[in-house]
Design an enzyme around this catalytic site. Sequence first.
Site, PDB file in Angstrom:
ATOM      1  N   HIS A  54     -18.801  11.994 -20.710  1.00  0.00           N
ATOM      2  CA  HIS A  54     -18.575  12.461 -19.341  1.00  0.00           C
ATOM      3  C   HIS A  54     -17.212  13.142 -19.324  1.00  0.00           C
ATOM      4  CE1 HIS A  54     -18.984  11.552 -14.758  1.00  0.00           C
ATOM      5  NE2 HIS A  54     -18.222  12.614 -14.965  1.00  0.00           N
ATOM      6  N   GLU A  85     -22.650  14.117 -19.151  1.00  0.00           N
ATOM      7  CA  GLU A  85     -22.621  13.819 -17.724  1.00  0.00           C
ATOM      8  C   GLU A  85     -21.508  14.606 -17.049  1.00  0.00           C
ATOM      9  OE1 GLU A  85     -23.837   9.076 -18.035  1.00  0.00           O
ATOM     10  OE2 GLU A  85     -21.797   9.662 -17.474  1.00  0.00           O
ATOM     11  N   HIS A 211     -24.130   1.849 -15.600  1.00  0.00           N
ATOM     12  CA  HIS A 211     -22.883   1.495 -14.932  1.00  0.00           C
ATOM     13  C   HIS A 211     -22.746  -0.024 -14.899  1.00  0.00           C
ATOM     14  CE1 HIS A 211     -19.403   3.380 -12.964  1.00  0.00           C
ATOM     15  NE2 HIS A 211     -19.216   2.159 -12.486  1.00  0.00           N
TER      16      HIS A 211
END
Length: 268
Positions: A54, A85, A211
């Site tokens: 990310h 991401e 997450h």
Amino acid sequence: MTPAHAPAPVHKTALSVNVNKVALLRNTRHLGIPDVLRAAQLCLEAGAQGITVHPRPDERHIRSDDVYELAALMKDWPDREFNVEGNPLQNLLEFVRNLSARGLPLHQCTFVPDSEDQFTSDHGWSFPQDAARLKPLIEEAHRRGVRVSLFMDPLPEAMAAAQAVGADRVEFYTETYARAWGTAEKNKALEPFVLAGRAAAAIKLGVNAGHDLNRDNLSEFLHVVPGVLEVSIGHALIADALELGYSATVKDYLRCIDQAFAPGYQPE
């Protein structure tokens, strides 16, 4: 074929390792250690089915060069997946375009509605508010042969809306479950994920999750929530690797995945 490049092991849910936290530690000095590429290599050798990054605009962990170097590494692992991401309204589509132009692999991009200075991802896209701006961005990714997953809260009614703008998958934001795991609120926290998973399955929309999933809560989540194709795990996995090493850690997360689908498995 060398053992390091053996085919990915078959699991009902794929494990993609997010190596952001390796880069975060590296960036605290100018020595190039720990090495992000080496971390990814060791995770792949241990059986991880993918690598996730990310890259935020401020490059506080993953840097632009990391993205391209990791993509080049993934060429040596043709049966594994590279997932990038980010917010498509910031820098994500630039990576999609540049990877395509360089002939480097990118299998999936996960659209996340982060602000530039956000500490960590903490909410999903909203519909119908975000539909108009997401649709052309998803179409561009598709033109470049990239699968698109939308980072979403577990809202059953939003699954059809995500599919309507062209998403191939959704990635459930799982912090609410992780925070409730081990408490009397766990089952209540799980219910929206179960319902959203069923809603996605009913329209053949793929489901990812991520997450704060870890070795304690992962098996139960996968056992209860239907059809999860991939979990993307970074913070907990890298924290575990500090104690156990990359190989042992990845193998134990794969064990947790297998345990979720084992006959007779009963969550605690």
